[in-house]
Design an enzyme around this catalytic site. Sequence first.
Site, PDB file in Angstrom:
ATOM      1  N   THR B 160      -5.960   7.051   0.254  1.00 10.17           N
ATOM      2  CA  THR B 160      -7.023   6.080  -0.055  1.00 10.17           C
ATOM      3  C   THR B 160      -7.669   5.635   1.264  1.00 10.17           C
ATOM      4  O   THR B 160      -8.565   6.303   1.756  1.00 10.17           O
ATOM      5  CB  THR B 160      -6.492   4.862  -0.850  1.00 10.17           C
ATOM      6  N   LYS B 186       1.570   8.224   1.126  1.00 10.57           N
ATOM      7  CA  LYS B 186       0.259   7.613   1.385  1.00 10.57           C
ATOM      8  C   LYS B 186       0.427   6.099   1.421  1.00 10.57           C
ATOM      9  O   LYS B 186       1.372   5.544   0.883  1.00 10.57           O
ATOM     10  CB  LYS B 186      -0.746   7.971   0.302  1.00 10.57           C
ATOM     11  N   THR B 197       1.343  -0.483  -1.574  1.00 10.34           N
ATOM     12  CA  THR B 197       0.474   0.522  -2.199  1.00 10.34           C
ATOM     13  C   THR B 197       0.792   1.746  -1.472  1.00 10.34           C
ATOM     14  O   THR B 197       0.109   2.202  -0.594  1.00 10.34           O
ATOM     15  CB  THR B 197      -1.018   0.359  -2.060  1.00 10.34           C
ATOM     16  N   GLU B 283      -3.560   0.231   8.527  1.00 13.60           N
ATOM     17  CA  GLU B 283      -4.976  -0.104   8.663  1.00 13.60           C
ATOM     18  C   GLU B 283      -5.234  -0.787  10.001  1.00 13.60           C
ATOM     19  O   GLU B 283      -4.728  -1.867  10.268  1.00 13.60           O
ATOM     20  CB  GLU B 283      -5.405  -0.994   7.486  1.00 13.60           C
ATOM     21  N   ASN B 407     -10.436  -4.045   5.467  1.00 11.04           N
ATOM     22  CA  ASN B 407     -10.155  -4.766   4.232  1.00 11.04           C
ATOM     23  C   ASN B 407     -11.307  -5.639   3.772  1.00 11.04           C
ATOM     24  O   ASN B 407     -11.371  -6.037   2.608  1.00 11.04           O
ATOM     25  CB  ASN B 407      -8.863  -5.568   4.366  1.00 11.04           C
ATOM     26  N   SER B 412     -16.706  -1.469  -0.741  1.00  8.41           N
ATOM     27  CA  SER B 412     -18.124  -1.145  -0.644  1.00  8.41           C
ATOM     28  C   SER B 412     -18.332   0.329  -0.337  1.00  8.41           C
ATOM     29  O   SER B 412     -17.395   1.077  -0.194  1.00  8.41           O
ATOM     30  CB  SER B 412     -18.793  -2.024   0.409  1.00  8.41           C
TER      31      SER B 412
END
Lengths: 412, 412
Positions: B160, B186, B197, B283, B407, B412
Amino acid sequence: MAVNSPLPIAAELKPVAGVEIGYAEAGIKKPNRKDVLVMKLAPTATVAGVFTLNRFCAAPVQIAKAHLAAAQTSGQPITALLVNTGNANAGTGELGLSLAHQTCAALAAQLGVAPTQILPFSTGVILEPLPAVKVIAGLPQAVAGLKADNWYHAAEAIMTTDTQPKAGSRTVTIGGHSVTMTGISKGAGMIKPNMATMLGYLAFDAAVAQPVLDELVKYAADRSFNCITIDGDTSTNDSFMLIATGAGALKITSVEQPEYAQLRDAVTELSLFLAQAIVRDGEGATKFISIIVEEGANVEECRKIAYSIGHSPLVKTAFFASDPNLGRILAAIGYAGVDDLDVSKLNLYLDDVWVAKNGGRNPDYKEEDGQRVMQQAEITVRVKLARGAASATVYTCDLSHDYVSINADYRS
Amino acid sequence: MAVNSPLPIAAELKPVAGVEIGYAEAGIKKPNRKDVLVMKLAPTATVAGVFTLNRFCAAPVQIAKAHLAAAQTSGQPITALLVNTGNANAGTGELGLSLAHQTCAALAAQLGVAPTQILPFSTGVILEPLPAVKVIAGLPQAVAGLKADNWYHAAEAIMTTDTQPKAGSRTVTIGGHSVTMTGISKGAGMIKPNMATMLGYLAFDAAVAQPVLDELVKYAADRSFNCITIDGDTSTNDSFMLIATGAGALKITSVEQPEYAQLRDAVTELSLFLAQAIVRDGEGATKFISIIVEEGANVEECRKIAYSIGHSPLVKTAFFASDPNLGRILAAIGYAGVDDLDVSKLNLYLDDVWVAKNGGRNPDYKEEDGQRVMQQAEITVRVKLARGAASATVYTCDLSHDYVSINADYRS
């Protein structure tokens, strides 16, 4: 930077009879900055406080607690509060205690009292020795400048990464007597329940017996400073002090006295104002978020869920982005640690918008309604658990680029 | 972006006899992106999993658990795993369950098995209806393309916000038999203990009895995927699945069998590799941090302290800034919730540098030594509690501007 938080106006901050304030630029971390504050109290004053629960509680916190206890047994009242910024004197072991004692002794000598009559407070960087020599060198200037209407300067003198001073005054009439109260607070990061790098001082001119004041400070803190979170970090130095100077006409000797509830509510309201001012000036904050969890089986589970939402970096970045990515709120509710939570009964509102109904997306929810609320500077998240009648509220802000910048640069 | 994490090389990912992999670009959230994965298993395979503890556990998680349980009572083995990205099918109530069931039924029909023989998995945005029609439309392509050496594509198909696919293979000899194992994972945000997640799939070609595999998956998860945190957010969809295809010569029927420990250690090692790959690709991550808490009274308190450090935004921003502002680590230890912790016995090391000694700054600590370690891409924080013999390790990354950007922009 601060969210809907106008600067306090110096002329509107009312002197509190029985409190004199002085300050100095002692160059503790940076030059040309107020970094030492002295608050001198009338001999009639009673003082009560709540302190950080961090196991690494700082040297000044340990000493302030001990001196408060000593005052109650010795009958020698607390004469002054001494605050420095620029150094937290935390994680400093025996040396830190010794240096904090030295600053108390120096101020006590100048005021002609015992060192145990001074309460020390520090805020700033952790794990570095307190430059006690600089603090002490600043004391004569602070003592020479003591006066009653220095509250605005006091609010400035306790700032660290705060972008603006935080202060407020109230005048209330209780039992026919006028009571004047003024408070200041500081803190912008490392803010979480059980106090944060957060200092709050609130003085009023009523006389309040020590046991009553001890109860009042806990009551007010639990409904104000203990309901805010910026980043979930609980500081080593947090302190909230209530000062009843006894200089006015109102006297309260028991919590049963009818005037107590009025005073308690007025003090709590001003405490909440001062606590919310910290969130509004949260490091990098662009949004002020109230999180209300209702219909819980008990207050503890409501607080758990409210803090789980308030601490979630994913929720906080979504607020920063004004993105109604509200599934992140559900996820935060789900991992809050309320093991028997039946999510199929849960409802979630964003201001007046009903987002999640019975644990799933409300069929009537429209993304544009969520979007509209998310663009506001002040937002209320309301969670209804359908488990009981308890509730809890937590105040927080969003997580922005500036939070990272401020904390990545703090020591430089 | 990823910290010291080389891209897996497709040719080095070994097929595992008994697993065939197909994928499709179904346009679930974005076009031209692999977003549906089918892993078809030999009828001899046993499957075991651990799942998120989030109370808002997603529809596919609920169904996967139910189908795993059904397989054990019916004797009908699990035939395929079906994974989609782009939508988590979480916070979606009864409709979400119905849509996930439809995808299982569609794949089952194409493979000629019962719907309960399919395990569904989803990852992506929460609170939005699963576009099941798109998933189902992608299945013929995925099934038509099933083949053994598609592991690299599988790793890509489950990404993702990951910046790179995560995969690894090992060949070990156990009891004279060669065992081939390949895994993929992942996840890059919403990563915390009790799964995140985060999806992980690890297959090997030994035969393992169901009760043994059930134990093995918990053992490996507790030492890998349950030891990582990026932002403290626990997802609604986390799953880690272990597949023993039974296609090879090694057969394990009991944890007492001498070969079990060897298999267990090999599986755990590869699981840890896959879990660490998630942190390395966290991230916005620029640093990989190992937090080791030792000399605790029990493992639980060691984990509490390790996670308190690993979740602190102040600690994480200091790592991002390469700033040895190590007092923040002490503060995080202090508020971890270990109430009787005696901080005066605590020692803190940053790699080989002894920073805090007996709860205060080590007199021999030099800022430049801390600075040197902080500039590394991989850093070990070691806390010694002097309370006992228990220990725990947690892996995390720093908190950077890019975390906020990713994040704030995710949808978007």
